[in-house]
Design a protein around this motif. Structure first.
Motif, PDB file in Angstrom:
ATOM      1  N   ASN A 139      51.961  13.600  36.213  1.00  0.00           N
ATOM      2  CA  ASN A 139      51.561  14.940  36.614  1.00  0.00           C
ATOM      3  C   ASN A 139      52.380  15.934  35.805  1.00  0.00           C
ATOM      4  OD1 ASN A 139      49.807  14.497  39.179  1.00  0.00           O
ATOM      5  ND2 ASN A 139      51.632  13.246  39.545  1.00  0.00           N
ATOM      6  N   ALA A 140      51.769  17.038  35.440  1.00  0.00           N
ATOM      7  CA  ALA A 140      52.497  18.116  34.776  1.00  0.00           C
ATOM      8  C   ALA A 140      51.743  19.404  35.041  1.00  0.00           C
ATOM      9  CB  ALA A 140      52.623  17.861  33.273  1.00  0.00           C
ATOM     10  N   MET A 141      52.500  20.480  35.266  1.00  0.00           N
ATOM     11  CA  MET A 141      51.854  21.754  35.598  1.00  0.00           C
ATOM     12  C   MET A 141      52.837  22.895  35.456  1.00  0.00           C
ATOM     13  SD  MET A 141      51.959  21.259  39.734  1.00  0.00           S
ATOM     14  CE  MET A 141      52.113  19.472  39.526  1.00  0.00           C
ATOM     15  N   PHE A 142      52.285  24.085  35.272  1.00  0.00           N
ATOM     16  CA  PHE A 142      53.054  25.303  35.495  1.00  0.00           C
ATOM     17  C   PHE A 142      52.922  25.624  36.980  1.00  0.00           C
ATOM     18  CE2 PHE A 142      51.764  26.263  30.958  1.00  0.00           C
ATOM     19  CZ  PHE A 142      53.021  26.015  30.423  1.00  0.00           C
ATOM     20  N   SER A 143      54.034  25.624  37.706  1.00  0.00           N
ATOM     21  CA  SER A 143      54.024  25.872  39.147  1.00  0.00           C
ATOM     22  C   SER A 143      54.483  27.296  39.401  1.00  0.00           C
ATOM     23  CB  SER A 143      54.954  24.873  39.851  1.00  0.00           C
ATOM     24  OG  SER A 143      55.125  25.215  41.210  1.00  0.00           O
ATOM     25  N   ALA A 144      53.582  28.111  39.954  1.00  0.00           N
ATOM     26  CA  ALA A 144      53.859  29.532  40.171  1.00  0.00           C
ATOM     27  C   ALA A 144      54.029  29.804  41.657  1.00  0.00           C
ATOM     28  CB  ALA A 144      52.717  30.377  39.610  1.00  0.00           C
ATOM     29  N   LEU A 145      55.161  30.367  42.007  1.00  0.00           N
ATOM     30  CA  LEU A 145      55.462  30.684  43.400  1.00  0.00           C
ATOM     31  C   LEU A 145      55.538  32.198  43.548  1.00  0.00           C
ATOM     32  CD1 LEU A 145      56.035  29.146  46.050  1.00  0.00           C
ATOM     33  CD2 LEU A 145      58.476  29.368  45.553  1.00  0.00           C
ATOM     34  N   ALA A 146      54.677  32.727  44.409  1.00  0.00           N
ATOM     35  CA  ALA A 146      54.575  34.170  44.580  1.00  0.00           C
ATOM     36  C   ALA A 146      55.834  34.742  45.226  1.00  0.00           C
ATOM     37  CB  ALA A 146      53.346  34.506  45.429  1.00  0.00           C
ATOM     38  N   PRO A 147      56.030  36.066  45.094  1.00  0.00           N
ATOM     39  CA  PRO A 147      57.199  36.694  45.732  1.00  0.00           C
ATOM     40  C   PRO A 147      57.235  36.430  47.234  1.00  0.00           C
ATOM     41  CG  PRO A 147      56.150  38.229  44.215  1.00  0.00           C
ATOM     42  CD  PRO A 147      55.246  37.035  44.304  1.00  0.00           C
ATOM     43  N   ARG A 148      58.462  36.280  47.751  1.00  0.00           N
ATOM     44  CA  ARG A 148      58.705  36.101  49.189  1.00  0.00           C
ATOM     45  C   ARG A 148      57.913  34.923  49.771  1.00  0.00           C
ATOM     46  NH1 ARG A 148      63.339  38.837  49.461  1.00  0.00           N
ATOM     47  NH2 ARG A 148      63.169  40.752  48.253  1.00  0.00           N
ATOM     48  N   THR A 149      57.869  33.829  49.016  1.00  0.00           N
ATOM     49  CA  THR A 149      57.107  32.654  49.456  1.00  0.00           C
ATOM     50  C   THR A 149      58.038  31.453  49.579  1.00  0.00           C
ATOM     51  OG1 THR A 149      55.076  33.456  48.409  1.00  0.00           O
ATOM     52  CG2 THR A 149      55.186  31.112  48.927  1.00  0.00           C
ATOM     53  N   HIS A 150      57.858  30.712  50.653  1.00  0.00           N
ATOM     54  CA  HIS A 150      58.693  29.552  50.971  1.00  0.00           C
ATOM     55  C   HIS A 150      57.839  28.302  50.924  1.00  0.00           C
ATOM     56  CE1 HIS A 150      60.746  26.965  54.227  1.00  0.00           C
ATOM     57  NE2 HIS A 150      61.451  26.838  53.118  1.00  0.00           N
ATOM     58  N   ILE A 151      58.285  27.296  50.192  1.00  0.00           N
ATOM     59  CA  ILE A 151      57.681  25.962  50.229  1.00  0.00           C
ATOM     60  C   ILE A 151      58.445  25.167  51.278  1.00  0.00           C
ATOM     61  CG2 ILE A 151      57.205  23.847  48.952  1.00  0.00           C
ATOM     62  CD1 ILE A 151      57.145  25.535  46.390  1.00  0.00           C
ATOM     63  N   PRO A 152      57.802  24.762  52.360  1.00  0.00           N
ATOM     64  CA  PRO A 152      58.539  24.150  53.474  1.00  0.00           C
ATOM     65  C   PRO A 152      59.050  22.752  53.134  1.00  0.00           C
ATOM     66  CG  PRO A 152      56.183  24.046  53.877  1.00  0.00           C
ATOM     67  CD  PRO A 152      56.359  24.872  52.629  1.00  0.00           C
ATOM     68  N   PRO A 153      60.001  22.235  53.922  1.00  0.00           N
ATOM     69  CA  PRO A 153      60.541  20.890  53.673  1.00  0.00           C
ATOM     70  C   PRO A 153      59.439  19.838  53.666  1.00  0.00           C
ATOM     71  CG  PRO A 153      61.898  22.065  55.263  1.00  0.00           C
ATOM     72  CD  PRO A 153      60.681  22.903  55.051  1.00  0.00           C
ATOM     73  N   HIS A 154      59.498  18.941  52.684  1.00  0.00           N
ATOM     74  CA  HIS A 154      58.502  17.869  52.581  1.00  0.00           C
ATOM     75  C   HIS A 154      59.075  16.748  51.723  1.00  0.00           C
ATOM     76  CE1 HIS A 154      57.859  20.380  49.031  1.00  0.00           C
ATOM     77  NE2 HIS A 154      57.245  19.364  48.447  1.00  0.00           N
ATOM     78  N   ASN A 155      58.331  15.638  51.623  1.00  0.00           N
ATOM     79  CA  ASN A 155      58.751  14.465  50.854  1.00  0.00           C
ATOM     80  C   ASN A 155      57.645  14.059  49.891  1.00  0.00           C
ATOM     81  OD1 ASN A 155      59.963  14.261  53.776  1.00  0.00           O
ATOM     82  ND2 ASN A 155      61.378  13.148  52.480  1.00  0.00           N
ATOM     83  N   GLY A 156      58.037  13.456  48.777  1.00  0.00           N
ATOM     84  CA  GLY A 156      57.082  13.084  47.738  1.00  0.00           C
ATOM     85  C   GLY A 156      56.496  11.696  47.907  1.00  0.00           C
TER      86      GLY A 156
END
Length: 418
Positions: A317-334
């Motif tokens: 997998n490969a990507m440009f990962s864009a996270l918007a302002p004031r945004t939280h990615i919650p705890p998770h596992n791969g």
């Protein structure tokens, strides 16, 4: 007689529910006249006496109720309260222990034991017991109303004790920590945090393939990856391609989280089908996204420097990962600890961070970071600007070539069976 008793009991309970305590007490007295050892009558009359702070009669009645119903937790915990008000520490402790002998995880009794320890000068033991009670308790949003003040107090005591112990350990361990190699110092910071209760042990939890006996290492040393320097040297050119894609191909940045209707989204509810976390896909589930790769030839060539993780149906997998302002990615596992996740930071405003297990990392543009995403992790863009990293997969360097073949073989066999 039984019908008369049942009617009297219903009447007494209804009167008590309506707050008509005097009338309810008179009815309970009548119940006891008809049935001197009725546990509800003994208990209720004991509660009425306790409300008037008539401690000796209350305890006598509650003990009589206990003798008739020795395993009733409500009777027992009310008796605990009565002994606490009377100041009879030994009797109070005896009843608490009798409740826990019936159910070692009974939350009110665990809190009562901790409170007893706190009142009688056993601060360390009380903090440990409060911590155990909090482990048994539901999440704070589901705390029972009648226990909420006690649970809040338990949390406050636990936090104060943890902070004091942390400060003590920091002082006492300073010399020993200074003698450690930087590469291992982090594990001892985490060990101290676990001892004090400020953290928990983090282990690898894979959604697909877990390779047993691999150490759960949150962040890997950059020196373990021979390709890192060459890829970092392409940062400016890769960033230029990203900026061009953001300018002219923004519609190709699709939601990273995209569960279907009826799927359990759990922690992903706020980000499901949201462009607040979006991705410009270059490789996805082992398949190249040719149109996007053609738009980013420098990035494609840079990724070719990395030994690709070829796990059919999963990687690369490969990507440009864009996270918007004031945004939280919650705890998770791969998905699997056979592969690691690498980030090349490209746009990183202040206030952005990545936590993997206990360790928190702040990205720096152009500096590769490699981590095991099967350890609980989360990310945050706390700024008012966009954050973008190039994400791609690499093999876990602790796996031999033969073990990598096993990873491919076992995942292929599972897919074939399915």
């Amino acid at each position: 007689m039984s019908n008369q008793l049942e009617q009297l009991i219903r009447t007494a309970e209804q009167l008590a529910s309506a707050g008509r305590w005097d009338e309810a007490e008179r009815v309970w007295l009548e119940v006891r006249r008809l049935h001197p050892q009725h546990p509800k009558a003994l208990f209720s009359l004991g509660v009425h006496a306790l409300q008037r702070r008539e401690l000796a009669p209350a305890i006598e009645l509650l003990c009589a109720a206990r003798a008739v119903a020795p395993t009733d937790p409500v009777i027992l915990m009310t008796l605990v309260n009565a002994y606490a008000q009377q100041g009879d520490r030994d009797a109070e402790r005896e009843v608490i222990e009798s409740v826990l002998a019936l159910d070692a995880y009974f939350l009110p009794a665990l809190l009562a034991r901790a409170h007893w320890m706190e009142r009688y000068g056993r601060a360390s033991a009380a903090a440990a017991m409060y911590r155990n009670a909090l482990k048994v308790a539901p999440p704070p949003s589901h705390w029972p109303a009648q226990l909420k003040p006690q649970l809040q107090h338990a949390r406050e005591v636990s936090e104060l004790y943890s902070a004091a112990l942390s400060k003590h350990l920091q002082t006492k361990l300073a010399e020993a920590r200074a003698a450690l190699e930087p590469s291992v110092a982090g594990r001892w910071d985490e060990a101290a945090a676990i001892v004090t209760g400020r953290s928990k042990p983090f282990v690898s939890e894979s959604n697909q393939l877990l390779v047993p006996r691999l150490p759960a290492i949150p962040f890997f040393e950059r020196s373990q990856f021979a390709w890192a320097a060459a890829l970092e040297a392409q940062t400016d050119a890769i960033r230029a391609e990203l900026l061009a894609a953001l300018q002219s191909q923004r519609d190709r940045f699709g939601p990273y989280i995209a569960y279907g209707k009826g799927d359990p989204v759990n922690q992903w509810r706020e980000l499901n089908h949201s462009t607040r976390w979006s991705a410009f896909q270059l490789w996805r589930g082992g398949v190249p996204v040719h149109d996007n790769l053609q738009l980013c030839p420098v990035t494609a060539q840079a990724l070719a420097l990395v030994p690709q993780v070829d796990i059919g149906g999963l990687c690369p997998n490969a990507m440009f990962s864009a996270l918007a302002p004031r945004t939280h990615i919650p705890p998770h596992n791969g998905e699997t600890n056979a592969r690691l996740v690498a980030h090349l930071p490209l746009i990183v405003p202040e206030g952005c961070w990545l936590r993997v297990g206990y360790e928190r990392h702040e990205w720096k543009v152009g500096e590769i970071v490699v981590f095991d995403d099967t350890i609980e992790h989360e990310a945050m863009n706390g700024s008012d600007e966009l954050r973008v990293v190039l994400i791609f997969d690499v093999w876990n360097p602790l796996l031999s070539p033969a073990e990598r073949d096993m990873v491919r073989a076992i995942t292929a066999a599972v897919r074939e069976f399915g």
